[in-house]
Design a protein around this motif. Structure first.
Motif, short mmCIF file in Angstrom:
data_model
loop_
_atom_site.label_atom_id
_atom_site.label_comp_id
_atom_site.label_asym_id
_atom_site.label_seq_id
_atom_site.Cartn_x
_atom_site.Cartn_y
_atom_site.Cartn_z
N GLY A 154 0.81 -1.21 0.00
CA GLY A 154 0.00 0.00 0.00
C GLY A 154 0.84 1.26 0.00
N ALA A 155 1.94 1.24 0.74
CA ALA A 155 2.76 2.45 0.90
C ALA A 155 3.66 2.72 -0.31
CB ALA A 155 3.62 2.34 2.16
N LEU A 156 4.32 1.69 -0.82
CA LEU A 156 5.32 1.93 -1.87
C LEU A 156 4.73 2.41 -3.20
CD1 LEU A 156 7.91 -0.94 -1.20
CD2 LEU A 156 7.89 1.43 -0.38
N PRO A 157 3.58 1.92 -3.64
CA PRO A 157 3.03 2.41 -4.92
C PRO A 157 2.62 3.89 -4.89
CG PRO A 157 2.14 0.24 -4.42
CD PRO A 157 2.85 0.72 -3.18
N LEU A 158 2.69 4.53 -3.74
CA LEU A 158 2.38 5.96 -3.66
C LEU A 158 3.64 6.82 -3.76
CD1 LEU A 158 -0.31 5.85 -0.82
CD2 LEU A 158 -0.66 5.80 -3.29
N LEU A 159 4.81 6.17 -3.98
CA LEU A 159 6.09 6.87 -4.01
C LEU A 159 6.71 6.83 -5.41
CD1 LEU A 159 7.64 5.39 -0.77
CD2 LEU A 159 6.88 7.74 -1.04
N ASP A 160 7.01 7.97 -5.97
CA ASP A 160 7.62 8.02 -7.31
C ASP A 160 8.96 7.30 -7.34
OD1 ASP A 160 5.45 9.56 -7.98
OD2 ASP A 160 6.53 11.47 -7.95
N ALA A 161 9.76 7.43 -6.28
CA ALA A 161 11.11 6.86 -6.28
C ALA A 161 11.08 5.34 -6.39
CB ALA A 161 11.85 7.28 -5.00
N TRP A 162 10.05 4.72 -5.86
CA TRP A 162 9.94 3.26 -5.96
C TRP A 162 9.74 2.83 -7.41
CZ3 TRP A 162 5.29 0.31 -7.00
CH2 TRP A 162 5.45 -1.06 -6.83
N TYR A 163 8.96 3.57 -8.16
CA TYR A 163 8.74 3.27 -9.58
C TYR A 163 10.07 3.37 -10.34
CZ TYR A 163 3.70 3.57 -8.82
OH TYR A 163 2.41 3.35 -8.39
N ASP A 164 10.84 4.41 -10.03
CA ASP A 164 12.12 4.60 -10.71
C ASP A 164 13.10 3.48 -10.37
OD1 ASP A 164 11.11 6.96 -11.74
OD2 ASP A 164 11.98 8.20 -10.14
N ALA A 165 13.09 3.06 -9.10
CA ALA A 165 14.06 2.05 -8.66
C ALA A 165 13.84 0.70 -9.33
CB ALA A 165 13.99 1.90 -7.13
N PHE A 166 12.58 0.32 -9.56
CA PHE A 166 12.29 -1.02 -10.07
C PHE A 166 11.67 -1.02 -11.47
CE2 PHE A 166 12.67 -1.64 -5.53
CZ PHE A 166 13.40 -2.82 -5.44
#
Length: 671
Positions: A640-652
């Motif tokens: 729930g928390a990570l899909p709300l963060l732009d940086a997570w999308y960039d990392a993976f």
């Protein structure tokens, strides 16, 4: 403090390379990160750590707890095995543990220790006599619930001063179970009814008498629950504060001898107090006026009996666990007696045990490095404040003042609690000793808080606790020694791991100072609107996004998460991730970390965070926690928390094709 661009752990040529921290075998790389990041990061751990029968939820926290419990057991059993000077901390710790461990004695005494107090209640003839008796028994240390709660804590409108406060009460399980009409709750209430009958039967009551008492108890508790506020409503500070003069209070809630009730507790010369939930207290007064004394006696007897469920031998404890453990949480068997005994000593003599714990397991170097990391997170949070276009300059300036005023507690308190007046007598029963402990606890709180200013040095967790907290009225963040170990903190791991794990914990607690509740308190801990006009509305619009997002999550096919109840904690996770990631990037910008084991530093940051929440859990515990816990379940603190963060999308490299993808315009835009 100027921000240091040097990584938290500096590399030296004569030291081994820093590790990635997390373990590859804890992952399940057959799952794609964008499909189910929780299982991608924790699937191996979940497979290799199946749910133990004694747990309803078993996760990374519990592994640390188990290691801590073994350490504390060694400390306590060392004291219990040697003669100790009477009245010393060693004597109290050792004898209390021995009393808890003595199953032979507890089984021989059975329910006899509690029967004296149950009979005293039964012998009361009028409501007035009963309430006077209950007040007296409280001061004798009898542990029981009330139709209301009373405590002494900081006045949120004048945070340096302590204030007497009244809160709703009158029921034995969480209020929401009585008022929600669904199949799952109906099963809980049916089991609770039978539990009451079974417990009274163990005291020698006939089946008919136990049934009669149960019906009376349920009628009273349901009435009080319906008058109380929900868990979500209790999260609003403003609507749960009603300060008034004591004379006005006595007049408003008449029909009860309030002065004598407080006098006997040592709370005298009351000028004012706050009633948290006026409707509930009014209902309590109505209950005292129109409820037959026989019903009130049944309820107070239940409060005494149920609170003693772990003190009266194996038969009573087995019944207590069957409801509170097996039914409520899905756990299949109790913790072993030694663990329960360690936990009991920890809850009663926590700082005394903690003092011994930190001497052995928390070196000064850990505290120093943790403090450096906290300062780095403060710097990162300040940068995030400055970067917000929606926040006015006046609000930013006030936010910086609050951030700079954080009172930071790490490891253990500077001064330890005084237990000298607590008596543990091995000649008395466990039940009688616990009465002495309760008596001491009330007197201790009153002596330290009543008519005294708030003590900002007081700790609200013990040093060995595997947790952390933020307190709005003192504007403090606290990180006990217990949490400063793997998988949260690893001296041998690099910054990607430590900022992703303990760094997010630090950022989470800091974020609470600016979540939907904490943001309503100023730098001095006073409840005050310090936001410039219009900024609070902008904040609330952004916070609503996270409420709605989590409320749409299905934790079970027939049960959604409660985004309103968990809003503050979800905001804490969101802010913590943002602040820790910014601090991590700052700390490594001059000396970037290399790719290790095929993972970039950014990927390792998020894998470290996810690893903290690896756990297995029963369906019953999912239901229980969704009802009462302001924290989201471990799975959703990741997915729930990570899909709300732009940086997570960039990392993976997450794209629209991935199931966890959330469109950018629907992500939270606070920090």
């Amino acid at each position: 403090m100027a921000f240091s661009s040097v990584a938290l752990f500096e590399s030296c040529t004569d030291k081994p390379a820093q590790t990635i921290g997390f373990k590859l075998e804890d992952m399940d790389q057959s799952v794609k990160p964008g499909t189910d990041f929780y299982r991608y990061a924790c699937g191996g751990w979940m497979k290799n750590n199946p749910l133990k029968p004694e747990y309803a939820r078993f996760g990374s926290f519990d592994i640390v707890e188990e290691e801590n419990n073994q350490r504390i057991r060694d400390i306590i059993e060392g004291l219990a095995a040697e003669p100790q000077e009477k009245g010393s901390l060693g004597q109290k710790i050792g004898d209390l543990y021995a009393l808890r461990m003595d199953s032979v004695r507890q089984n021989k005494e059975g329910v006899a220790p509690v029967m004296v107090d149950l009979k005293r209640v039964e012998d009361a003839e009028t409501t007035e006599q009963l309430m006077a008796l209950i007040s007296q028994m409280m001061m004798e240390g009898v542990s029981l619930g009330e139709l209301w709660g009373s405590y002494i804590s900081a006045d949120m409108m004048s945070s340096k001063e302590n204030l007497l406060q009244i809160s709703q009460g009158g029921y034995s399980i969480n209020r929401d179970y009585y008022v929600k009409d669904d199949e799952a709750n109906s099963k809980i209430l049916a089991a609770y009814r039978q539990h009451i009958v079974n417990m009274f039967s163990l005291t020698g009551e006939t089946e008919d008498e136990a049934q009669r008492k149960m019906e009376n108890i349920m009628q009273l508790e349901t009435r009080m629950a319906k008058a109380g506020k929900s868990n979500v409503e209790l999260r609003d500070p403003a609507s749960n504060y009603h300060k008034m003069a004591f004379a006005d209070f006595v007049a408003e809630y008449s029909g009860f001898d309030w002065k004598s009730y407080f006098d006997i507790q040592g709370i005298t010369d009351i000028d004012s107090l706050s009633v948290g939930q006026p409707e509930a207290l009014s209902e309590a007064m109505a209950v005292l006026k129109d409820t037959p004394v026989s019903v009130l006696k049944d309820w107070f007897q239940w409060q005494i009996l149920s609170s003693a469920g772990s003190l009266l031998g194996d038969e009573v404890y087995a019944e207590t666990f069957d409801f509170s453990g097996r039914v409520m949480t899905g756990a299949q068997q109790p913790h072993p007696r030694w663990k329960r005994s360690v936990n009991a000593v920890n809850s009663i003599l926590g700082e005394a045990v903690g003092q011994l714990y930190v001497e052995k397991y928390f070196p000064p170097a850990n505290k120093e490095r943790m403090m450096e990391m906290v300062r780095n997170l403060q710097q990162a949070l300040g940068e995030r404040i400055d970067a917000q276009e929606w926040m006015s300059e006046a609000t930013k300036a006030a936010a910086h003042e609050k951030l700079d005023a954080f009172y930071i507690k790490i490891g253990y308190p500077d001064k330890w609690r005084d237990y000298s007046k607590m008596n543990i007598d091995p000649e008395k029963s466990l039940y009688e000793n616990m009465k002495e402990v309760s008596k001491w606890a009330v007197a201790d709180i009153v002596s330290r808080r009543w008519k005294k200013p708030v003590d900002p040095t007081e700790w609200h967790m013990t040093p060995q606790t595997v947790n952390a907290y933020y307190n709005p009225t003192t504007n403090e963040i606290c990180f006990p020694a217990g949490i400063l170990q793997y998988p949260f903190f690893d001296m041998e791991a690099d910054d990607a791991f430590n900022y992703g794990a303990i760094g997010v914990v630090i950022g989470h607690e800091m974020s609470h100072g600016f979540d939907d509740q904490g943001r309503q308190f100023d730098k001095d801990g006073n409840f005050r609107d310090w936001w410039a006009e219009g900024d609070a509305d902008k904040y609330n619009e952004r916070a609503q996004v996270i409420k709605d997002f989590f409320s749409a999550i299905k934790v079970l096919p027939d049960l959604n998460a409660n985004g309103d109840l968990c809003c503050g904690e979800n905001l804490g996770d969101h802010g913590g991730l943002k602040f820790a990631y910014a601090a991590f990037k700052n700390a490594t910008k001059d000396n970037p970390l290399p790719v290790k084991e095929g993972f970039t530093p950014e990927q390792r940051f998020f894998l470290a965070y996810a690893g903290v929440w690896g756990q297995n859990i029963t369906e019953a515990e999912i239901r229980r926690l969704t009802t009462i816990d302001p924290h989201s379940l471990g799975e959703w603190r990741v997915n729930g928390a990570l899909p709300l963060l732009d940086a997570w999308y960039d990392a993976f490299g997450i794209t629209e094709a991935d199931p966890l993808f959330v469109p950018e315009e629907k992500r939270v835009k606070i920090w």
